[in-house]
Motif scaffolding. Structure first.
Motif, PDB file in Angstrom:
ATOM      1  N   GLY A 214       0.833  -1.198   0.000  1.00  0.00           N
ATOM      2  CA  GLY A 214       0.000   0.000   0.000  1.00  0.00           C
ATOM      3  C   GLY A 214       0.867   1.247   0.000  1.00  0.00           C
ATOM      4  N   GLY A 215       0.378   2.273  -0.641  1.00  0.00           N
ATOM      5  CA  GLY A 215       1.134   3.527  -0.663  1.00  0.00           C
ATOM      6  C   GLY A 215       1.223   4.033  -2.084  1.00  0.00           C
ATOM      7  N   SER A 216       0.201   4.824  -2.470  1.00  0.00           N
ATOM      8  CA  SER A 216       0.174   5.431  -3.810  1.00  0.00           C
ATOM      9  C   SER A 216       0.295   4.417  -4.943  1.00  0.00           C
ATOM     10  N   ALA A 217      -0.252   3.225  -4.743  1.00  0.00           N
ATOM     11  CA  ALA A 217      -0.328   2.276  -5.862  1.00  0.00           C
ATOM     12  C   ALA A 217      -1.371   2.810  -6.840  1.00  0.00           C
ATOM     13  N   ASN A 218      -1.122   2.649  -8.120  1.00  0.00           N
ATOM     14  CA  ASN A 218      -2.035   3.180  -9.145  1.00  0.00           C
ATOM     15  C   ASN A 218      -1.982   2.277 -10.376  1.00  0.00           C
ATOM     16  N   PRO A 219      -2.823   2.554 -11.380  1.00  0.00           N
ATOM     17  CA  PRO A 219      -2.843   1.664 -12.556  1.00  0.00           C
ATOM     18  C   PRO A 219      -1.496   1.647 -13.289  1.00  0.00           C
ATOM     19  N   GLY A 220      -0.707   2.687 -13.095  1.00  0.00           N
ATOM     20  CA  GLY A 220       0.578   2.760 -13.790  1.00  0.00           C
ATOM     21  C   GLY A 220       1.673   1.915 -13.160  1.00  0.00           C
ATOM     22  N   ASN A 221       1.565   1.653 -11.867  1.00  0.00           N
ATOM     23  CA  ASN A 221       2.660   0.897 -11.234  1.00  0.00           C
ATOM     24  C   ASN A 221       2.224  -0.452 -10.657  1.00  0.00           C
ATOM     25  N   ALA A 222       0.906  -0.720 -10.699  1.00  0.00           N
ATOM     26  CA  ALA A 222       0.404  -1.934 -10.030  1.00  0.00           C
ATOM     27  C   ALA A 222       0.973  -3.216 -10.650  1.00  0.00           C
ATOM     28  N   ARG A 223       1.043  -3.266 -11.969  1.00  0.00           N
ATOM     29  CA  ARG A 223       1.494  -4.505 -12.624  1.00  0.00           C
ATOM     30  C   ARG A 223       2.924  -4.858 -12.200  1.00  0.00           C
ATOM     31  N   GLU A 224       3.762  -3.852 -12.195  1.00  0.00           N
ATOM     32  CA  GLU A 224       5.167  -4.048 -11.817  1.00  0.00           C
ATOM     33  C   GLU A 224       5.270  -4.487 -10.336  1.00  0.00           C
ATOM     34  N   LEU A 225       4.482  -3.836  -9.481  1.00  0.00           N
ATOM     35  CA  LEU A 225       4.500  -4.203  -8.062  1.00  0.00           C
ATOM     36  C   LEU A 225       3.975  -5.627  -7.866  1.00  0.00           C
ATOM     37  N   PHE A 226       2.840  -5.938  -8.509  1.00  0.00           N
ATOM     38  CA  PHE A 226       2.193  -7.246  -8.287  1.00  0.00           C
ATOM     39  C   PHE A 226       2.979  -8.398  -8.928  1.00  0.00           C
ATOM     40  N   SER A 227       3.932  -8.060  -9.789  1.00  0.00           N
ATOM     41  CA  SER A 227       4.703  -9.145 -10.413  1.00  0.00           C
ATOM     42  C   SER A 227       5.850  -9.595  -9.507  1.00  0.00           C
ATOM     43  N   GLN A 228       6.068  -8.893  -8.417  1.00  0.00           N
ATOM     44  CA  GLN A 228       7.133  -9.297  -7.483  1.00  0.00           C
ATOM     45  C   GLN A 228       6.714 -10.565  -6.739  1.00  0.00           C
ATOM     46  N   PRO A 229       7.667 -11.447  -6.472  1.00  0.00           N
ATOM     47  CA  PRO A 229       7.297 -12.756  -5.919  1.00  0.00           C
ATOM     48  C   PRO A 229       6.593 -12.712  -4.559  1.00  0.00           C
ATOM     49  N   ASP A 230       6.883 -11.682  -3.762  1.00  0.00           N
ATOM     50  CA  ASP A 230       6.281 -11.658  -2.420  1.00  0.00           C
ATOM     51  C   ASP A 230       5.188 -10.614  -2.259  1.00  0.00           C
ATOM     52  N   ILE A 231       4.762 -10.015  -3.364  1.00  0.00           N
ATOM     53  CA  ILE A 231       3.677  -9.019  -3.301  1.00  0.00           C
ATOM     54  C   ILE A 231       2.405  -9.654  -3.857  1.00  0.00           C
ATOM     55  N   ASP A 232       1.387  -9.765  -3.000  1.00  0.00           N
ATOM     56  CA  ASP A 232       0.181 -10.532  -3.364  1.00  0.00           C
ATOM     57  C   ASP A 232      -1.015  -9.638  -3.666  1.00  0.00           C
ATOM     58  N   GLY A 233      -0.754  -8.360  -3.925  1.00  0.00           N
ATOM     59  CA  GLY A 233      -1.855  -7.454  -4.230  1.00  0.00           C
ATOM     60  C   GLY A 233      -1.634  -6.131  -3.529  1.00  0.00           C
ATOM     61  N   GLY A 234      -2.712  -5.353  -3.404  1.00  0.00           N
ATOM     62  CA  GLY A 234      -2.536  -4.007  -2.878  1.00  0.00           C
ATOM     63  C   GLY A 234      -3.651  -3.547  -1.951  1.00  0.00           C
ATOM     64  N   LEU A 235      -3.286  -2.627  -1.069  1.00  0.00           N
ATOM     65  CA  LEU A 235      -4.272  -1.865  -0.292  1.00  0.00           C
ATOM     66  C   LEU A 235      -4.224  -0.471  -0.908  1.00  0.00           C
ATOM     67  N   ILE A 236      -5.308  -0.112  -1.560  1.00  0.00           N
ATOM     68  CA  ILE A 236      -5.288   1.051  -2.448  1.00  0.00           C
ATOM     69  C   ILE A 236      -6.032   2.224  -1.823  1.00  0.00           C
ATOM     70  N   GLY A 237      -5.382   3.370  -1.741  1.00  0.00           N
ATOM     71  CA  GLY A 237      -6.009   4.571  -1.182  1.00  0.00           C
ATOM     72  C   GLY A 237      -6.709   5.374  -2.269  1.00  0.00           C
TER      73      GLY A 237
END
Ligand code: 3PY
Length: 253
Positions: A214-237
């Motif tokens: 969580g922390g300023s996740a947006n449509p522009g960076n979500a794919r890159e973040l979620f592709s990391q092996p230990d990131i299972d999604g987001g808490l989106i503000g």
């Protein structure tokens, strides 16, 4: 296998009508466009929980979450809301320990320990938030802070209870600032969190725990973040307040 989750934290935003409009847009978009297995959680303000829950209409992909609960079951606590009350209106998840609660409402690890217990006892799934400030990161204290927050606020629960917990890593310096942790910075901390779980519980618990960024996740960076092996999604503000942006994030796996 652990769940992929995208949770929208609406914070203190929207009127009743706006909340109804947002939920119906999200329901339609998720229904029409999302083919992945991500679980979606909407966390509106307390007064809208029932109506947002009704609008979800038992949709199997979208679940209801609250942004906080009190640590006691009931009693003379004017203005507070218990975990059992949330459960009784169909809430399944509750965000606990968001940095805004820690900062503006003085919630510390001891209080959060009690809130986690109350949530689990009522049958809710805690989304337990942890994260370091900019100052702490610059002083190389990130891992120490994360370890303390986990040990003092969360790791008192039994193995069985822990299996129901979701963790959200939210670096405070990235919340509402438009700054996002790089995927490498986030991955590094997520891997560290998983290591701590393995140490305190076991390897299976570590492998099965959903850890959100969580922390300023947006449509522009979500794919890159979620592709990391230990990131299972987001808490989106902020991006959860716009149905298009939020749905695009849900589609980013
Ligand atoms: C943010 O992304 O700003 C959040 O605080 C999510 O909880």
């Amino acid at each position: 296998m652990r769940k992929k989750i995208v949770a929208g934290n609406w914070k203190m935003n929207k009127t009743f009508d706006e909340a109804q409009a947002l939920v119906s847009e999200v329901v339609n978009m998720v229904q029409d466009e999302v083919n992945n297995q991500a679980e979606v959680v909407l966390c509106p303000p307390f007064p809208f929980l029932s109506s947002v829950g009704k609008a979800l209409g038992g949709n199997s992909k979208i679940h209801l979450g609250a942004q906080n609960c009190h640590q006691k079951e009931s009693g003379a606590y004017t203005g507070e809301v218990s975990a059992a009350m949330l459960k009784s209106v169909g809430v399944e998840y509750v965000i606990l320990g968001h940095s805004e609660r820690r900062q503006y409402f003085n919630e510390d690890n001891q209080l959060l320990e009690a809130k986690v217990k109350a949530a689990l006892q009522a049958g809710l799934i805690p989304i337990f938030c942890i994260g370091e400030s900019l100052e702490q990161r610059e002083q190389d204290l990130t891992f120490e802070v994360i370890e303390t927050q986990l040990k003092e606020g969360l790791f008192h629960v039994t193995n069985e209870e822990f299996a129901r917990v979701v963790i959200a890593y939210e670096p405070i310096w990235a919340i509402g600032t438009g700054k996002t942790a790089t995927s490498q910075q986030a991955q590094e901390v997520h891997a560290f969190i998983r290591e701590q779980i393995a140490r305190h519980y076991d390897a299976a618990a570590a492998a099965n725990t959903t850890i959100l960024y969580g922390g300023s996740a947006n449509p522009g960076n979500a794919r890159e973040l979620f592709s990391q092996p230990d990131i299972d999604g987001g808490l989106i503000g902020g991006a959860s307040l716009k149905s298009r942006d939020f749905t695009d994030i849900v589609k980013s796996f």
